[in-house]
Scaffold this active site. Structure first.
Site: not given
Length: 286
Positions: A104, A198, A200
């Site tokens: 991002c 994303h 993660e």
């Protein structure tokens, strides 16, 4: 064991707000994910945008095996002291030759630091699920996207995007909302792999971020009311609790690429596996 550095670009008040919402700052989320993927790894967290952080030089970074940049609400096109500090940090990362990865805003910071351009997305947001991401010809052969199918969905929450990649960059994936969904940037001595989405994040963190942004989503006409946002949030929370629930997957229109944690983390896992070979791999201009 490997040693990783996580750089979070949230401002102090934004970190605290995220901790109240999700229990962790963006850097703490990254650190927890890295600890799960690489048990025993050493993970440090820094906040380069903070005035108290001090300048970073390439010599400060070379002891790390990889550097990872988080997402944040930062707009890298703003000419502000915290943005300048974050970009200076990223230039030091490139100069160090240590391989780096970002999601991002991390992709946006690397883009701007290497000479590309970032902009506010024109009249739209991408929130919750980035749909039908597809690799470019270069991306299909790139190790960042190893194991991805022809098209996939991923967690995403952003209102800014890469407008133009810098020289030395390769576009790896796109979708109908955001042209630059994944890229490799070679700059100075460094190699950066990044994604606009994303890998993660847990689905719970995505859901809580959407709930926190309900008014913005209604204003952007992605939902008709905050009640509609909450219904979507409820489905995401149900999927987080039960990733194999076929009915919830159907309501959200997702498959295992989004629902299963191992699949969501594909790009991050690929980066960590290939990072040793990326150190000082970028050609240095004469």
């Amino acid at each position: 064991m490997p040693r990783y550095l996580v750089a979070q670009s949230e401002r102090p008040e934004e970190r605290e707000r995220r901790r109240r919402r999700a229990g962790k700052s963006s850097g703490e989320t990254y650190a927890a994910t890295l600890s799960q993927l690489c048990p025993g790894a050493s993970v440090d967290i820094v906040s380069p945008a903070d005035a108290s952080a001090g300048p970073f030089a390439a010599a400060d970074l070379i002891r790390y095996d990889a550097i990872l940049l988080t997402g944040s609400p930062m707009h890298v096109y703003d000419d502000a002291p915290d943005v300048r500090r974050q970009l200076a940090f990223m230039r030091a990362v490139f100069a160090s030759g240590v391989p780096s990865f970002g999601s991002c805003a991390g992709l946006q910071v690397a883009t701007a630091a290497a000479g590309g351009r970032v902009r506010k997305m024109p009249e739209r947001l991408e929130a919750g699920v980035a749909r039908r991401i597809a690799a470019t010809d270069a991306g299909r052969a790139h190790p960042l996207l190893e194991g991805r199918p022809a098209a996939w969905d991923a967690p995403a929450i952003h209102g800014d995007e890469v407008e133009e990649l810098p020289a030395g960059a390769t576009l790896l994936a796109s979708n109908g909302v955001t042209r630059v969904q994944a890229a490799e940037i070679c700059h100075d001595r460094g190699v950066f792999w990044g994604v606009q989405y994303h890998p993660e994040l847990s689905i719970e963190e995505v859901a809580l971020a959407l709930r926190d942004s309900a008014g913005d989503l209604v204003e952007a006409e992605l939902a008709g009311s905050e009640c509609e946002v909450q219904a979507h949030v409820d489905d995401l929370l149900a999927l987080h609790a039960h990733p194999d629930d076929r009915a919830v997957r159907w309501r959200l229109g997702v498959d295992g690429e989004f629902a299963e944690e191992r699949r969501r983390r594909c790009e991050l896992t690929n980066f960590l596996r290939h990072a040793p070979a990326l150190r000082n791999a970028a050609p240095v201009a004469a």
